[in-house]
Design an enzyme around this catalytic site. Sequence first.
Site, short mmCIF file in Angstrom:
data_model
loop_
_atom_site.label_atom_id
_atom_site.label_comp_id
_atom_site.label_asym_id
_atom_site.label_seq_id
_atom_site.Cartn_x
_atom_site.Cartn_y
_atom_site.Cartn_z
N ARG A 46 7.31 -79.43 43.35
CA ARG A 46 7.80 -77.92 43.62
C ARG A 46 7.82 -76.87 42.37
NH1 ARG A 46 13.44 -77.66 46.97
NH2 ARG A 46 14.31 -78.05 45.10
N MET A 78 21.17 -64.54 74.61
CA MET A 78 21.48 -64.05 73.17
C MET A 78 22.86 -64.34 72.60
SD MET A 78 20.91 -60.23 71.67
CE MET A 78 19.14 -60.17 72.29
N TYR A 138 18.89 -66.83 83.02
CA TYR A 138 17.63 -66.27 83.09
C TYR A 138 16.49 -67.31 83.58
CZ TYR A 138 19.18 -62.06 80.03
OH TYR A 138 19.60 -61.31 79.45
N LYS A 181 24.17 -72.80 46.69
CA LYS A 181 22.94 -71.61 47.12
C LYS A 181 23.13 -71.44 48.74
CE LYS A 181 20.06 -75.91 47.76
NZ LYS A 181 19.55 -76.92 47.09
C1 LIG Z 1 19.99 -78.26 46.85
C2 LIG Z 1 19.91 -78.92 45.80
C3 LIG Z 1 20.57 -79.79 45.51
C4 LIG Z 1 21.72 -80.63 46.51
O1 LIG Z 1 21.05 -81.24 47.39
P1 LIG Z 1 21.85 -82.13 48.38
O2 LIG Z 1 21.04 -83.22 49.23
O3 LIG Z 1 22.41 -81.24 49.26
O4 LIG Z 1 22.92 -83.11 47.97
C5 LIG Z 1 20.51 -80.68 44.37
N1 LIG Z 1 19.57 -80.30 43.40
C6 LIG Z 1 18.84 -79.22 43.71
C7 LIG Z 1 17.84 -78.81 42.58
C8 LIG Z 1 18.87 -78.60 44.94
O5 LIG Z 1 18.24 -77.55 44.99
#
Ligand SMILES: *Cc1c(COP(=O)(O)O)cnc(C)c1O
Length: 815
Positions: free
Chosen positions: A582, A758, A709, A483
């Site tokens: 969540r 920047m 700056y 992701k």
């Molecule tokens: C991002 C995520 C993971 C991975 O987590 P890490 O701590 O990076 O290993 C696993 N499960 C879900 C549902 C996630 O959103």
Amino acid sequence: MNYTAEDIAEITGTKVIGDKQRIIKNIAFDSRIIYSTKNTAFIAINTQKNSGEKFIEAAIDRGIEIIISEHHHPYYKNITWIIVENSVEFLQKLAKYHYENSHIKSIGITGSNGKTILKEWLYQCLWNEFPTVKNPKSFNSQIGLPLSLLQINSSHKLGIFEVGISKPNEMEKLENIFHPQIGLLTHIGTAHLANFASEEDLINEKIKLFKNSEVIIYNGDNLLVDKKIKTLYSSKKLISYGFKENNHVNFKINIPKEDNVVVKYFDEEISFPVHQRDEATLTNALALVTVLKELGINNKNIIEKINALKAVEMRLEAIEGIKNNIVINDSFNLDLDSLKTALQFLNEYNKPKKSLVLTDIVGVNSNLKELYEEVSELVNEQKFDSVFLIGNEISKFSELFKSKTFTFINTQKLIESKHLTEIENQIILLKGARKFEIERLKDILELRKHDTVLEVNLNAILHNINFHKSLLKPKTKMMAMVKANAYGLGSYEISEFLQHHHIDYLGVAFVDEGVELRKKGITVPIVVMNPEQHSYETVIAYNLEPEIYSFRVLELFYEAVQKSGYDKKYPIHIKLETGMHRLGFKDFELDELIQVLNNKNLKVQSIFSHLSSSDLPDEKEFTLHQLEIFNKNSNYLIENLGYSPILHILNSSGITNYTDYQYDMVRMGIGMLGESPNSEIQKQLRSVVSFKTVISQISLVENGESIGYSRRFKTDHPTRIATIPVGYADGIPRLIGNQVGNVGINKTLAPIVGNICMDMMMINIDHIPNAKEGDSVTVFNAKPTLKDFAGYCNTITYEILTSISPRVKRIYVKD
Ligand SMILES: *Cc1c(COP(=O)(O)O)cnc(C)c1O
């Protein structure tokens, strides 16, 4: 090796169907990286996880004519089959015979860390003393080691093989196949310790490799190792090395930092410069010296060889070239083995046309005609569009090459010919001996030069995955979380690499991310964690699998499935709420959920949840509570669904801290990128990401002047200040200016002074007198580490990686 099919059947007690006289010189087990089909047999290896027989067709399509497998598939014509009872045992038996009938001197390396690096160093030091063979990459397991041993041929005089184990009783099997004359035991760490009752058991297992060795060279800093070896192998020649004084080989201490290090080898002293003085490098250097001495190399020669090592940048890098080319640069060294490796690497890319730049192979004493015949055979099989030969020797054999072939006496002449810059839409392999400096071609062919890059080491990712896998049962599946653009590193590039390495699932956050992967050819199952309301049709059109976390999503998605006319059970993933608060179904919703699911044409592919605090030892009680809820609720679902979906809950730190709860699958994220909050685990992981830039300018700023700056830094003496071309627009938080954060130059930290701009920032390099304009600067990698950097920013590594601006060029290397 060089056997007929009939020989092999005789050696291994197996049966041949078809032409028995076909010659086998290589055995390939991965149909995707067959670099040569001539005299190559494909072996379908069946493991608990995978059946290699799926790939027989692909191998035959590539032109393989000999197949070794547990079953005969008679519908392929003109194939020689060697039918074996058990593919892995067959390989081991053949390798044992082959090794025992070769006449090489052999070095066997085992230990927890440093095996591969030592093997590569030894190889670089020794290949031009003796014709040498070694494991390709880290092929050191029950399958990898036999395949490596089978590479021994009659010209080899020395074999350097690393041997890896992860579980009890594995070494005995390997020692039965391979019994090195010289045994080398590197550092013993905690890798795989979890699979053993104690450290002592782990040591006992590893040192079984030396049962038949004449000499054992070992790291004696670990007193338990020292004791075990001395007790068990008192009749053998034993040489220990390490920092402690009890070792036969150690360092003379109190050497100022800028001076050479001095190795004390029994009564002798050998001094040489070492540029990296971390403990691991220094320990490996001791091992290297000891083995070289044991092989009779004199001190002068040893020093020369070690000096030459520092130039080693042993990597194959793939870079984006001009005119839509991909350039693979492997300009470090050239011998037959490394040529094969590079050709394999080439085959991992999908470009219809390819070209090759190849130089003389230098430093070999064998018959040149035979050598270049072999080279040309390998090259001809690749069907290159054009081949550019550089050097007087190889040019003499140009007629052996079947592609359009051009010859040049040196690299400059090839540059002047302008041939290379005319190539379009191809993959170009640059493969040459160092003295030809063909890396100059890379500069010409590279798309744009980027001073600032985020370099991603793909093999380090693989290492990290394998490390986590080694903690798990072989059957446990793995989902890689890609992701957010694979945590900022490039979702397609990472996914394509993982797909190649048989990852079971990919996880993305949103539908668009999944669509991009599908469009670019990723075919692995992809779970979308947060499918948005209006995207369900796209989910189905692109064969993505949604996370279903509420009744609303379930109903809407099912509507979309019905509309789409999809007539099978669509796979979905049910998320349970267990304490993260969540997304997910809660306890009291389960009965209704079961009812709804049982009335719909959907297939629950998996049931999962997510741990909120698997990284925090203080939250163990809470985590166990989450795990308990998951266990209870998933069981309840399974009972009432009448089938068993895949269960999964562990993320990276879950894998290391709650291994027992791995269920059927785990989800890897940050761990694959080499980060762990646990320092013991961290030591076992390899760093994946390197954020680098260069020094644009150095100024000697007079006393009392201000920097940047708002004049937030003022010099109190004449100060050397360097400007580097990264700023907050690249993702460096402005709040780490003014001496909060540091960058690294030649492994020394340099504080950021003044406000970050920047696109640029200034750093104080007063204490780094040898820094020059154009020198490389590490924003993070080894020093400072990604963790250090996250510390300056007062955040976690995840946020740092995902905040690096898209304008920072990502490049991918495999070392
Ligand atoms: C991002 C995520 C993971 C991975 O987590 P890490 O701590 O990076 O290993 C696993 N499960 C879900 C549902 C996630 O959103």
